[in-house]
Motif scaffolding. Structure first.
Motif, short mmCIF file in Angstrom:
data_model
loop_
_atom_site.label_atom_id
_atom_site.label_comp_id
_atom_site.label_asym_id
_atom_site.label_seq_id
_atom_site.Cartn_x
_atom_site.Cartn_y
_atom_site.Cartn_z
N GLY A 1 7.13 -1.94 2.12
CA GLY A 1 6.99 -1.29 1.04
C GLY A 1 5.72 -0.67 0.59
N LEU A 2 4.64 -1.04 1.43
CA LEU A 2 3.34 -0.81 0.77
C LEU A 2 2.85 0.60 1.67
CD1 LEU A 2 1.84 -4.38 1.80
CD2 LEU A 2 2.78 -3.63 -0.19
N GLN A 3 1.64 0.89 1.43
CA GLN A 3 1.28 2.42 1.74
C GLN A 3 -0.29 1.85 2.38
OE1 GLN A 3 2.27 5.69 -0.64
NE2 GLN A 3 2.17 4.20 -2.46
N PHE A 4 -0.77 2.52 3.56
CA PHE A 4 -1.85 2.23 4.31
C PHE A 4 -2.53 3.63 4.55
CE2 PHE A 4 -4.40 1.60 7.96
CZ PHE A 4 -4.93 0.31 7.94
N VAL A 5 -3.89 3.63 4.16
CA VAL A 5 -4.82 4.68 4.73
C VAL A 5 -5.93 4.20 5.21
CG1 VAL A 5 -6.26 6.54 3.62
CG2 VAL A 5 -4.31 5.89 2.28
N ASP A 6 -6.18 4.88 6.57
CA ASP A 6 -7.32 4.47 7.48
C ASP A 6 -8.30 5.25 6.95
OD1 ASP A 6 -5.36 6.00 9.03
OD2 ASP A 6 -7.39 6.85 9.94
N ALA A 7 -9.68 4.92 6.45
CA ALA A 7 -10.68 5.57 5.87
C ALA A 7 -11.91 5.30 6.24
CB ALA A 7 -10.36 5.47 4.36
#
Length: 300
Positions: free
Chosen positions: A127-133
């Protein structure tokens, strides 16, 4: 961080955030978040570095990634490689274990596209969100809060993180789904590798020809040959100074990611592969921590 901070921060609602990894990039990046008014908790593998950060900036430190991430809206991270990233994210004391549903994890590590996709899937399952940045701009860009950030992931998560991340960025751009940020960083490193080799050969050639290369660079820097590398590294390359900047070891790590990805997608990178071996030569010369512009040492 410079004693006088020139950064002007965009007005945004204060957020509770964590920053994992206080290396030459993470330390000032986390500092900018604090200076922009966010509630920052930091974690670093070496507790002494975290203590140094809290001595310089308003914020607190935590003994584990899990505790640092607990209760946060956004968790930022900048560590060394894929394995380091998995260590701070996964497991009983990893950040994901302490994050509440809906929290966004923004990873600034230069890592593989595969690990970005892998962790994005794990995040979704929790239920989490992941952004590669991953970022470009080097240590100076981090200190000045002027990094260029290449992002992959969910558009909504990106839009939520963007105004907070602008504390240390001059551009924070979504380029596609999970992994797209890491792939864009690979493009960045491919371009830099070939450019620095060309600049090295040009300067070495001009010096052999007896030209005043500072004058030559000043002239050609006003034309089509102009680049950031020429403007910021040309004079130091002429002077043979390399004890600063983006280390050769780091560049080789990045080019290793590039070449691995090229094997998977079938891209042909003959110049990049050659320059990677030239950097191996520089390492053999004792230049592991020299700036990437030290390629010229091979041919002078």
């Amino acid at each position: 961080m410079p004693s006088t901070n020139p950064k002007t921060y965009e007005p945004t609602a204060p957020r509770k955030v964590a920053f994992l990894g206080l290396g030459v990039m993470g330390f000032p990046m986390a500092g900018h978040l604090a200076l922009a008014g966010h509630d920052v908790t930091v974690y670093n593998r070496s507790a002494a570095k975290a203590q140094a950060w809290t001595g310089e900036f308003k914020g607190r430190s935590a003994p584990t990634p899990r505790e640092a991430a607990s209760g946060c809206d956004i968790v930022f991270c900048c560590v060394g490689n894929d394995d380091d990233l998995r260590t701070v994210v996964l497991g009983e004391q990893g950040a994901f274990a302490g994050m509440k549903p809906g929290t966004i994890f923004v990873d600034h590590t230069t890592a593989s596209a595969n690990v970005a996709r892998e962790l994005s899937e794990v995040a979704k399952g929790k239920g989490l969100q992941f952004v590669d940045a991953p970022v470009s701009g080097g240590q100076a860009g981090a200190q000045n809060g002027m990094l260029t950030v290449m992002c992959g992931g969910d558009a909504k998560a990106f839009e939520t993180a963007r105004p907070v991340a602008m504390a240390f960025s001059r551009a924070f751009t979504l380029l596609g789904p999970s992994g797209a940020g890491q792939l864009a960083k690979m493009v960045n490193q491919i371009c830099i590798a070939g450019l620095v080799q060309g600049l090295s050969e040009g300067i070495a050639f001009g010096m052999r020809a007896g030209l005043d290369m500072e004058q030559v660079l000043e002239v050609i820097g006003k034309g089509a040959a102009q680049s950031w590398q020429m403007d910021n590294r040309g004079k130091t390359m002429i002077a043979g100074k390399f004890d600063f900047g983006f280390a050769v070891d780091w560049m080789r790590k990045d080019l290793g990611l590039v070449l691995d990805e090229a094997k998977r997608n079938g891209a042909r990178l003959p110049v990049t592969a050659l320059v990677d071996q030239f950097y191996a030569d520089v390492q053999e010369m004792g230049g592991k921590r020299w700036d990437t512009s030290s390629l010229i040492k091979r041919i002078r």
